[in-house]
Design a protein around this motif. Structure first.
Motif, PDB file in Angstrom:
ATOM      1  N   LEU B 169      44.249   3.337  13.145  1.00 58.11           N
ATOM      2  CA  LEU B 169      44.729   3.794  14.476  1.00 58.11           C
ATOM      3  C   LEU B 169      44.256   4.060  15.354  1.00 58.11           C
ATOM      4  O   LEU B 169      43.757   3.805  16.514  1.00 58.11           O
ATOM      5  N   VAL B 170      43.762   5.519  14.989  1.00 57.38           N
ATOM      6  CA  VAL B 170      43.112   6.308  16.014  1.00 57.38           C
ATOM      7  C   VAL B 170      41.885   5.970  16.367  1.00 57.38           C
ATOM      8  O   VAL B 170      41.237   5.915  17.508  1.00 57.38           O
ATOM      9  N   ASP B 171      41.126   5.406  15.512  1.00 64.16           N
ATOM     10  CA  ASP B 171      39.755   4.600  15.528  1.00 64.16           C
ATOM     11  C   ASP B 171      39.742   3.676  16.414  1.00 64.16           C
ATOM     12  O   ASP B 171      39.081   3.644  17.503  1.00 64.16           O
ATOM     13  N   THR B 172      40.757   2.724  16.482  1.00 63.12           N
ATOM     14  CA  THR B 172      41.002   1.675  17.351  1.00 63.12           C
ATOM     15  C   THR B 172      41.249   2.126  18.672  1.00 63.12           C
ATOM     16  O   THR B 172      40.713   1.469  19.639  1.00 63.12           O
ATOM     17  N   LEU B 173      42.367   2.820  18.930  1.00 62.91           N
ATOM     18  CA  LEU B 173      42.505   3.286  20.194  1.00 62.91           C
ATOM     19  C   LEU B 173      41.588   4.122  20.581  1.00 62.91           C
ATOM     20  O   LEU B 173      41.101   3.796  22.015  1.00 62.91           O
ATOM     21  N   ALA B 174      40.632   5.082  20.077  1.00 63.19           N
ATOM     22  CA  ALA B 174      39.897   5.697  20.619  1.00 63.19           C
ATOM     23  C   ALA B 174      38.305   4.915  20.990  1.00 63.19           C
ATOM     24  O   ALA B 174      37.697   5.326  21.903  1.00 63.19           O
ATOM     25  N   ALA B 175      38.310   3.805  20.452  1.00 56.45           N
ATOM     26  CA  ALA B 175      37.213   2.928  20.818  1.00 56.45           C
ATOM     27  C   ALA B 175      37.615   2.099  22.077  1.00 56.45           C
ATOM     28  O   ALA B 175      36.614   1.325  22.423  1.00 56.45           O
ATOM     29  N   SER B 176      38.749   2.026  22.541  1.00 54.38           N
ATOM     30  CA  SER B 176      39.102   0.993  23.482  1.00 54.38           C
ATOM     31  C   SER B 176      40.165   1.744  24.742  1.00 54.38           C
ATOM     32  O   SER B 176      39.637   2.494  25.536  1.00 54.38           O
ATOM     33  N   ALA B 177      41.455   1.831  24.416  1.00 58.10           N
ATOM     34  CA  ALA B 177      42.440   2.155  25.440  1.00 58.10           C
ATOM     35  C   ALA B 177      42.236   3.706  25.822  1.00 58.10           C
ATOM     36  O   ALA B 177      42.555   3.960  26.780  1.00 58.10           O
ATOM     37  N   LEU B 178      42.344   4.583  24.610  1.00 59.03           N
ATOM     38  CA  LEU B 178      42.082   5.859  25.008  1.00 59.03           C
ATOM     39  C   LEU B 178      40.917   6.727  24.194  1.00 59.03           C
ATOM     40  O   LEU B 178      40.970   7.237  23.110  1.00 59.03           O
ATOM     41  N   PRO B 179      39.776   6.527  24.970  1.00 52.59           N
ATOM     42  CA  PRO B 179      38.711   6.873  24.444  1.00 52.59           C
ATOM     43  C   PRO B 179      38.636   8.396  24.085  1.00 52.59           C
ATOM     44  O   PRO B 179      39.338   9.314  24.882  1.00 52.59           O
ATOM     45  N   LEU B 180      38.017   8.600  22.903  1.00 52.30           N
ATOM     46  CA  LEU B 180      37.653  10.039  22.771  1.00 52.30           C
ATOM     47  C   LEU B 180      36.148  10.092  22.277  1.00 52.30           C
ATOM     48  O   LEU B 180      35.706   9.307  21.561  1.00 52.30           O
ATOM     49  N   GLU B 181      35.625  11.356  22.530  1.00 52.16           N
ATOM     50  CA  GLU B 181      34.087  11.521  22.376  1.00 52.16           C
ATOM     51  C   GLU B 181      34.193  12.175  20.828  1.00 52.16           C
ATOM     52  O   GLU B 181      34.863  13.257  20.636  1.00 52.16           O
ATOM     53  N   GLY B 182      33.326  12.159  20.191  1.00 46.21           N
ATOM     54  CA  GLY B 182      32.624  12.617  19.010  1.00 46.21           C
ATOM     55  C   GLY B 182      33.645  13.155  17.921  1.00 46.21           C
ATOM     56  O   GLY B 182      34.439  12.466  17.365  1.00 46.21           O
ATOM     57  N   ASP B 183      33.678  14.495  17.938  1.00 48.68           N
ATOM     58  CA  ASP B 183      34.444  15.123  17.107  1.00 48.68           C
ATOM     59  C   ASP B 183      35.937  15.148  17.158  1.00 48.68           C
ATOM     60  O   ASP B 183      36.804  15.367  16.547  1.00 48.68           O
ATOM     61  N   ALA B 184      36.076  14.737  18.600  1.00 44.55           N
ATOM     62  CA  ALA B 184      37.629  14.633  18.944  1.00 44.55           C
ATOM     63  C   ALA B 184      38.401  13.595  18.146  1.00 44.55           C
ATOM     64  O   ALA B 184      39.717  13.866  17.875  1.00 44.55           O
ATOM     65  N   VAL B 185      37.756  12.505  17.804  1.00 48.52           N
ATOM     66  CA  VAL B 185      38.256  11.349  16.893  1.00 48.52           C
ATOM     67  C   VAL B 185      39.097  12.300  15.803  1.00 48.52           C
ATOM     68  O   VAL B 185      40.188  12.085  15.499  1.00 48.52           O
ATOM     69  N   ASP B 186      38.317  12.784  14.897  1.00 45.88           N
ATOM     70  CA  ASP B 186      38.624  13.561  13.600  1.00 45.88           C
ATOM     71  C   ASP B 186      39.825  14.547  14.065  1.00 45.88           C
ATOM     72  O   ASP B 186      40.905  14.858  13.250  1.00 45.88           O
ATOM     73  N   ALA B 187      39.627  15.325  15.203  1.00 46.00           N
ATOM     74  CA  ALA B 187      40.605  16.367  15.429  1.00 46.00           C
ATOM     75  C   ALA B 187      41.936  15.709  15.856  1.00 46.00           C
ATOM     76  O   ALA B 187      42.977  16.161  15.373  1.00 46.00           O
ATOM     77  N   VAL B 188      41.733  14.664  16.587  1.00 45.21           N
ATOM     78  CA  VAL B 188      43.040  14.124  16.786  1.00 45.21           C
ATOM     79  C   VAL B 188      43.727  13.373  15.591  1.00 45.21           C
ATOM     80  O   VAL B 188      44.964  13.595  15.221  1.00 45.21           O
ATOM     81  N   ARG B 189      42.932  12.778  14.648  1.00 47.08           N
ATOM     82  CA  ARG B 189      43.360  12.148  13.491  1.00 47.08           C
ATOM     83  C   ARG B 189      44.151  13.204  12.732  1.00 47.08           C
ATOM     84  O   ARG B 189      45.276  13.451  12.060  1.00 47.08           O
TER      85      ARG B 189
END
Lengths: 370, 370
Positions: B169-189
């Motif tokens: 889920l987070v990867d999908t959103l981070a790559a499109s609708a709700l962009p996240l930068e670098g380490d932020a993806v892991d942190a949000v997950r």
């Protein structure tokens, strides 16, 4: 694939693919169902144990034949089981020590040894067996031999033969009718085992020579054994062999090899080896013994059905499988499954039912050949 | 006994005594029968393999969690399997690489890990599962979830509930609708997984906050998820969840926890956890994934039925067992066995039929209560 190495299995280990795995499951179920119907309760020991617990329990199991490794939680050595009989003996002596005797137990599971035997590299095998704990009488031996034969037949083995032996024969004779001194007992046992008449005479076992000829079909071999046994030291054993053979009746061909010792070093008065038509080597083995530690009499056997499974799996199998197209009648499929059909449900309409192994296709509520 | 030490089993390992072993066999058969009837073919991998082969095949299996030891024949490290899914993946990629897809496989066997989890010391468990290789579509996921539920029911589980999750889920959103930068993806997950709203805001995941509330009974939770998904990035996933839930129908209670990640690190778009009434913790888990190496889509699940077996074994069982006195009518006994009676044959006339667990006694050709 860049790394084919990881696709390999270690020597002597194999996957069972669908056909073999299905036969394996069927063979195991058939055997366990026979045991269950005769009052044998299944037990399931773990696949690893303390090495010491396994190794100390039966002289027949050599720890060097097991995979061993250190347990980080106890810092003691564990072993991957190479035999389940000792585990069942442990259960009979511990968790079921208070259960009424005779205690009927059975088991089935994988066993692993560190090396194959001679030319056979197999290291993991299925072991299936039954133990009658608390008795090693002729009645117990008869029940156990008949049970082994019925289990093999239920699993699909044909042309079964049973070879009887008298594991403590030399000890019995050496202690009474045909005295032997010290090392001579071992030497006579060894030469009889090797079927070496010259060697037997050389080690002072001349009196034992007739044993080499009391072999073959049971009636004749036992008659020769009785002739030889002028002192009557073997009278109860001879009577026992005849009684067990009578119980088998026409269930199997019965032979005698009274001095066969290989694999029976730890059995007491009676041992037997099972063979089946078309299978190389023995398919199982059993006999009377005493559970170490508790010194309780017991009778049991182990079957190693893998060669039987291989033979049955190579025969062509034909099974009806019903393809369920998208939007099929769910209740009709349910009804057909309930009368034994296997079904494969479509995931898309681009599938080829025949390629998926289906023989039929559900049309309306009818199974139609594809 | 002088040496009680050898009666102990290592921590986290146990014997199944008759009652538990009988239930275990019944549960396993019931599950495998359901798989078989739906076209799943059983495979049986060995219980040990090259460590490298197991460890390299699925990122989810940590070699440090397996018992490892050196193979004297290859001098390479072997491991006792801690999971059968990777073995089935290997079989699908090697021995069955040419079999038509979708390929339906199932398995059952013991798995062992070197340490228990947290407070649960159990190190050996029964793992039973099914894999649908070659597809990870909604249709595949629906079939797999329904199959898992039916297997649990057939085995005797009640009050089943299924918790869905969206592992990527987070990867999908981070790559499109709700962009996240670098380490932020892991942190949000991580913060979503911890269900920590404050932490989520702190790492810049404020836009993800509504996910924390899209949990609970499926209909309501999916409605919230849809509200949140204004961009439509999750539209196909939402549709998929609804379709799978529809296929389950009244078969189980369905909930959603879209950001649950624990245990689903290697699943793709869909994951699920199974629970049953009266059993602490999850009884199984599954989802869609890609087989490493071959990069083939697959959907599957694993059940760990030991707690179910323990629960069922503790319920009192009553089984008729027929005692066959010495000299009984052998044909009558045979006939009664053929209609399902268990029999226990007398070995001597000094036995107590009732102490041996018998409920009846054969008199002539009749079974009479003892």
């Amino acid at each position: 694939m860049p790394d084919n190495d990881r696709d390999l299995l270690p020597e002597g280990l194999q996957d069972r693919l669908p056909q073999g795995a299905a036969v394996s499951a069927r063979v195991q179920r058939a055997m366990l169902d026979v045991f269950h119907s005769r009052g044998y309760d299944r037990v399931q020991p773990p696949i690893i144990e303390f090495e010491k617990s396994i190794a100390s329990r039966m002289a027949g199991v050599q720890p060097r034949r097991m995979f061993r490794f250190v347990d980080p939680s106890s810092l003691r050595t564990l072993a991957l089981r190479s035999d389940m009989t000792v585990q069942v003996g442990r259960i009979a002596s511990t968790g079921l020590s208070e259960a009424a005797r005779p205690l009927r137990l059975c088991y089935a599971g994988q066993v692993v040894k560190i090396q194959g035997d001679g030319l056979d590299p197999t290291r993991e095998r299925l072991q299936v067996g039954a133990e009658l704990v608390g008795s090693d009488t002729v009645a117990a031996a008869s029940e156990i031999v008949v049970l082994a034969i019925e289990a093999l037949k239920a699993a699909g083995a044909e042309g079964i033969s049973v070879d009887f032996t008298l594991p403590d024969l030399v000890d019995t004779l050496a202690a009474s009718a045909l005295p032997l001194e010290g090392d001579a007992v071992d030497a006579v046992r060894r030469e009889l085992d090797a079927k070496d008449a010259g060697g037997l005479v050389e080690v002072g076992g001349e009196a034992y020579l007739p044993l080499l000829y009391a072999v073959g079909p049971l009636d004749r071999a036992v008659a020769r054994l009785a002739e030889f046994d002028t002192s009557g030291a073997l009278a109860t054993r001879i009577e026992g062999l005849r009684a067990i053979s009578d119980r088998i009746g026409k269930g199997a061909r019965v032979t005698l090899d009274p001095s066969e010792r290989h694999g029976f070093e730890y059995q007491s008065w009676f041992g037997f080896t099972l063979y089946a038509e078309g299978l190389a080597g023995a398919v199982g083995r059993g006999g009377t013994y005493r559970i170490l530690g508790r010194d309780e009499p017991a009778t049991g056997f182990s079957l190693y059905p893998d060669p039987l499974i291989d033979a049955l799996a190579s025969e062509s199998q034909c099974e009806n499988v019903l393809y369920l197209p998208l939007g099929h009648d769910v209740l009709a499929a349910e009804r057909l499954r309930s009368i034994g059909w296997r079904t494969v449900a479509a995931l898309s309409d681009a599938e080829d039912a025949r390629a998926l192994g289906c023989t039929h296709r559900l049309q309306g509520s009818e199974a139609v050949p594809v």
